[in-house]
Write an enzyme that holds these catalytic residues in place. Structure first.
Site, PDB file in Angstrom:
ATOM      1  N   GLN A  25      -3.835   0.480  -5.583  1.00 29.86           N
ATOM      2  CA  GLN A  25      -2.950   0.913  -4.465  1.00 29.86           C
ATOM      3  C   GLN A  25      -3.927   0.346  -3.525  1.00 29.86           C
ATOM      4  O   GLN A  25      -4.861   1.242  -3.230  1.00 29.86           O
ATOM      5  CB  GLN A  25      -2.474   2.309  -4.505  1.00 29.86           C
ATOM      6  CG  GLN A  25      -1.409   2.283  -5.801  1.00 29.86           C
ATOM      7  CD  GLN A  25      -0.063   1.616  -5.142  1.00 29.86           C
ATOM      8  OE1 GLN A  25       0.840   2.257  -4.412  1.00 29.86           O
ATOM      9  NE2 GLN A  25       0.364   0.578  -5.717  1.00 29.86           N
TER      10      GLN A  25
ATOM     11  N   PHE B  75       4.538   0.014  -5.021  1.00 36.87           N
ATOM     12  CA  PHE B  75       3.704   1.014  -5.567  1.00 36.87           C
ATOM     13  C   PHE B  75       3.216   0.797  -7.011  1.00 36.87           C
ATOM     14  O   PHE B  75       3.067  -0.172  -7.393  1.00 36.87           O
ATOM     15  CB  PHE B  75       4.789   2.215  -5.806  1.00 36.87           C
ATOM     16  CG  PHE B  75       4.844   3.038  -4.435  1.00 36.87           C
ATOM     17  CD1 PHE B  75       4.522   2.679  -3.225  1.00 36.87           C
ATOM     18  CD2 PHE B  75       5.465   4.566  -4.599  1.00 36.87           C
ATOM     19  CE1 PHE B  75       4.631   3.472  -2.193  1.00 36.87           C
ATOM     20  CE2 PHE B  75       5.344   5.195  -3.313  1.00 36.87           C
ATOM     21  CZ  PHE B  75       5.144   4.716  -2.096  1.00 36.87           C
TER      22      PHE B  75
ATOM     23  N   ARG C  94       8.881   5.954 -11.068  1.00 33.20           N
ATOM     24  CA  ARG C  94       8.037   5.116 -10.692  1.00 33.20           C
ATOM     25  C   ARG C  94       7.142   4.982 -11.628  1.00 33.20           C
ATOM     26  O   ARG C  94       6.849   5.761 -12.784  1.00 33.20           O
ATOM     27  CB  ARG C  94       7.375   5.649  -9.128  1.00 33.20           C
ATOM     28  CG  ARG C  94       6.770   6.976  -9.335  1.00 33.20           C
ATOM     29  CD  ARG C  94       6.342   7.050  -7.981  1.00 33.20           C
ATOM     30  NE  ARG C  94       5.822   8.520  -7.563  1.00 33.20           N
ATOM     31  CZ  ARG C  94       6.739   9.657  -7.354  1.00 33.20           C
ATOM     32  NH1 ARG C  94       7.959   9.311  -7.076  1.00 33.20           N
ATOM     33  NH2 ARG C  94       6.190  10.575  -7.132  1.00 33.20           N
ATOM     34  N   ASP C  95       6.051   4.137 -11.346  1.00 33.00           N
ATOM     35  CA  ASP C  95       4.599   4.126 -11.856  1.00 33.00           C
ATOM     36  C   ASP C  95       4.851   3.552 -13.345  1.00 33.00           C
ATOM     37  O   ASP C  95       4.464   3.950 -14.604  1.00 33.00           O
ATOM     38  CB  ASP C  95       3.806   5.213 -12.188  1.00 33.00           C
ATOM     39  CG  ASP C  95       3.728   5.818 -10.611  1.00 33.00           C
ATOM     40  OD1 ASP C  95       3.944   4.938  -9.845  1.00 33.00           O
ATOM     41  OD2 ASP C  95       3.297   7.061 -10.333  1.00 33.00           O
TER      42      ASP C  95
ATOM     43  N   ASP D 214      -4.498   4.934  -6.551  1.00 32.50           N
ATOM     44  CA  ASP D 214      -4.527   4.587  -7.759  1.00 32.50           C
ATOM     45  C   ASP D 214      -4.915   3.182  -8.375  1.00 32.50           C
ATOM     46  O   ASP D 214      -4.554   2.075  -7.808  1.00 32.50           O
ATOM     47  CB  ASP D 214      -3.022   4.704  -8.570  1.00 32.50           C
ATOM     48  CG  ASP D 214      -2.111   5.810  -7.802  1.00 32.50           C
ATOM     49  OD1 ASP D 214      -2.641   6.869  -7.253  1.00 32.50           O
ATOM     50  OD2 ASP D 214      -0.988   5.698  -8.073  1.00 32.50           O
TER      51      ASP D 214
ATOM     52  N   TRP E 219      -8.307   1.140   2.549  1.00 29.58           N
ATOM     53  CA  TRP E 219      -7.694   2.394   1.540  1.00 29.58           C
ATOM     54  C   TRP E 219      -7.589   2.020   0.400  1.00 29.58           C
ATOM     55  O   TRP E 219      -6.550   0.998   0.232  1.00 29.58           O
ATOM     56  CB  TRP E 219      -6.601   3.101   2.300  1.00 29.58           C
ATOM     57  CG  TRP E 219      -5.864   3.932   1.427  1.00 29.58           C
ATOM     58  CD1 TRP E 219      -4.867   3.711   0.594  1.00 29.58           C
ATOM     59  CD2 TRP E 219      -5.815   5.606   1.284  1.00 29.58           C
ATOM     60  NE1 TRP E 219      -4.461   4.643  -0.291  1.00 29.58           N
ATOM     61  CE2 TRP E 219      -5.024   5.868   0.239  1.00 29.58           C
ATOM     62  CE3 TRP E 219      -6.661   6.462   1.828  1.00 29.58           C
ATOM     63  CZ2 TRP E 219      -4.829   7.137  -0.160  1.00 29.58           C
ATOM     64  CZ3 TRP E 219      -6.597   7.885   1.501  1.00 29.58           C
ATOM     65  CH2 TRP E 219      -5.376   8.252   0.404  1.00 29.58           C
TER      66      TRP E 219
END
Ligand code: FRU
Length: 494
Positions: free
Chosen positions: A55, A98, A167-168, A39, A36
């Protein structure tokens, strides 16, 4: 720290990628090495190559404990897989590595910053996942997580912000020469905030300010910010959750907006001049940009989103892909996107048809395929326009995906309800062309096995959609209810 989890992932992807024939991947759209992906992460130019991290859950075609996959490229058209770069294997990130980004430190080392997810017992005794920011340093191939991670936690920011949704990180160099990082969080009502921290070395960080607060204008919580300057304008890209449909500008659900304007550097100091959906299709989310070595701004996105990625049987070796890499430009108050010009060197076998007049439904000699770059320019008769012009792609007797243009209101609709989708959901999407541009409309479709990217009027509007129609369905037909002139340019892509 143990690197067992990372070596396991590296071994697993090496052994299992062999089971995925090239013919099961699109030709040009990046897919995970196995399993899988969501992002794009750490999209950057480093040490002579373009890098793309992502990801990644190698072990199944479903989201799971997040790793960072890794690939490199010379032209951002063809990618070469590198070993998985990070696994969830430290205290600060044992529930997931993440999304995040990458930057070159002044001493030449490559710095990755990502969100580490871990559990924390709350005052009420319950355990919840919290998010902190962590770094890793490497050489473009192997990365070592910093022993003092996390480098930013909720203790470093005002209390009104959430540690559960924090996040991110997107790393940047600021105009003052310092390192900055743009992050998203929210207030207690789940309303998105973009905030900035600042650092001299990439390891020790201080809260700087809030760049902008959402105030419910674009969805609720935001994800995956990007922040850069284009043609003198400040641009902040965010992917809002739970968007509300607004005419043709945003569809409901997960979307991506680009806010363009002036950031004066003060608290909540980003003045929006205008906001634009980045992509009007079903499958687009969490884009990241980089500055190319010649100064162009390039973008890549996850070609899916949380509203569209849920449903499949699990009987797959891989799931998830990226868009093509697109160049961003700013023209006459809009952000344009076009596939990188490097893509053109992969086009073969040109077919040109000039001034074909379409009336009723017809196919055209040489125009078909599932690996093609097809540009159709419509010449609408202003005095006597057709009601609707339709192009059916990926079609056979049973399936099709239809692109419809209605000159009267300038609306382009992409409809994949009949493409063989097996899950309920939104399967059509539309955008509306500005009135002055409605007579000469160009529809460039890059069809790449299981997906299409539709670039309208030179990239003023873009729509991305997956098309899970059997590859044998490769017919294309054109139809109009009144004579309509069209010029066609078609290439195979290989
Ligand atoms: C966006 C996102 C990010 C998060 C990551 C987890 O698609 O939800 O906010 O970091 O995916 O995989």
């Amino acid at each position: 720290m143990s690197d067992t989890k990372l070596s396991e992932a590296i071994k697993y992807e090496r052994e299992n990628e062999k089971n995925i024939p090239e013919s099961e991947r699109p030709g040009f759209h990046f897919t995970p090495r196995v399993g899988w992906c969501n992002d794009p992460n750490g999209f950057c130019y480093y040490d002579g190559k373009y890098h793309l991290f992502y990801q990644y859950h190698p072990y199944s075609p479903f989201w799971g404990p997040m790793h960072w996959g890794h690939a490199v490229s010379d032209d951002m058209i063809k990618w070469e897989y590198l070993p998985c770069a990070m696994a969830p294997d430290t205290e600060a990130d044992n529930k997931g590595v993440f999304s995040g980004s990458a930057i070159t430190l002044k001493d030449g080392r490559h710095l990755l910053m990502y969100t580490g997810v871990s559990s924390e017992t709350q005052p009420d005794g319950k355990t919840r996942d919290i998010q902190t920011q962590c770094v890793a340093v490497g050489d473009g191939l192997t990365y070592t997580k910093y022993e003092h991670n996390p480098v930013i936690t909720s203790k470093d920011m005002p209390e009104e912000y959430s540690k559960f949704d924090f996040r991110d990180p997107k790393l940047i160099y600021r105009d003052d020469g310092k390192l900055g990082v743009v992050l998203v969080t929210c207030n207690k009502d789940f309303d998105g905030r973009a905030i900035m921290f600042v650092s001299d070395d990439g390891f020790s960080w201080k809260f700087d300010r809030e760049i902008i607060r959402n105030d419910r204008r674009f969805g609720t919580m935001w994800e995956c910010p990007d922040y850069f300057t284009i043609d003198g304008k400040n641009a902040l890209i965010v992917s809002p959750m739970e968007m509300l449909k607004e005419g043709y500008e945003h569809a409901s659900g997960h979307g991506t907006v680009c806010l363009l304007g002036k950031d004066n550097g003060s608290q909540d100091g980003f003045d929006i001049e205008y906001a634009q959906a980045l992509d009007y299709g079903m499958d687009f989310y969490a884009p990241q940009t980089l500055e190319m070595k010649d100064g162009r701004r390039a973008l890549i996105a996850w070609m899916q989103n949380w509203s569209t990625s849920g449903s499949h049987s699990g009987n797959l070796k891989l799931y998830g892909q990226m868009t093509l890499v697109r160049e961003l430009t700013y023209k006459e108050g809009r952000l344009y996107q076009t596939p990188l010009k490097e893509f053109e060197s992969y086009r073969k076998n040109p077919v040109h048809i000039d001034n074909a007049v379409i009336a009723g439904e017809t196919s055209l000699e040489g125009i078909s395929g599932r690996h093609i770059d097809l540009d159709c320019t419509l010449d609408i008769d202003k005095a006597d326009p057709c009601r609707a012009f339709k192009i059916k792609i990926c079609a056979d007797d049973k399936f099709d995906t239809t692109i419809t243009y209605t000159p009267e209101d300038g609306v382009v609709t992409l409809d994949r309800k009949n493409s063989g989708v097996r899950f309920a959901g939104v399967h059509d999407c539309s955008c509306q062309i500005a009135p002055k541009d409605r007579e000469h409309v160009s529809l460039r479709m890059i069809i790449d096995r299981n997906c299409v990217e539709l670039y309208i009027n030179g990239g003023a509007y873009v729509m991305s959609a997956l098309i899970n129609t059997p590859v044998e369905a490769d017919k294309i037909t054109f139809s109009a209810d009144k004579n309509t002139k069209v010029n066609i340019e078609k290439y195979d892509i290989a």
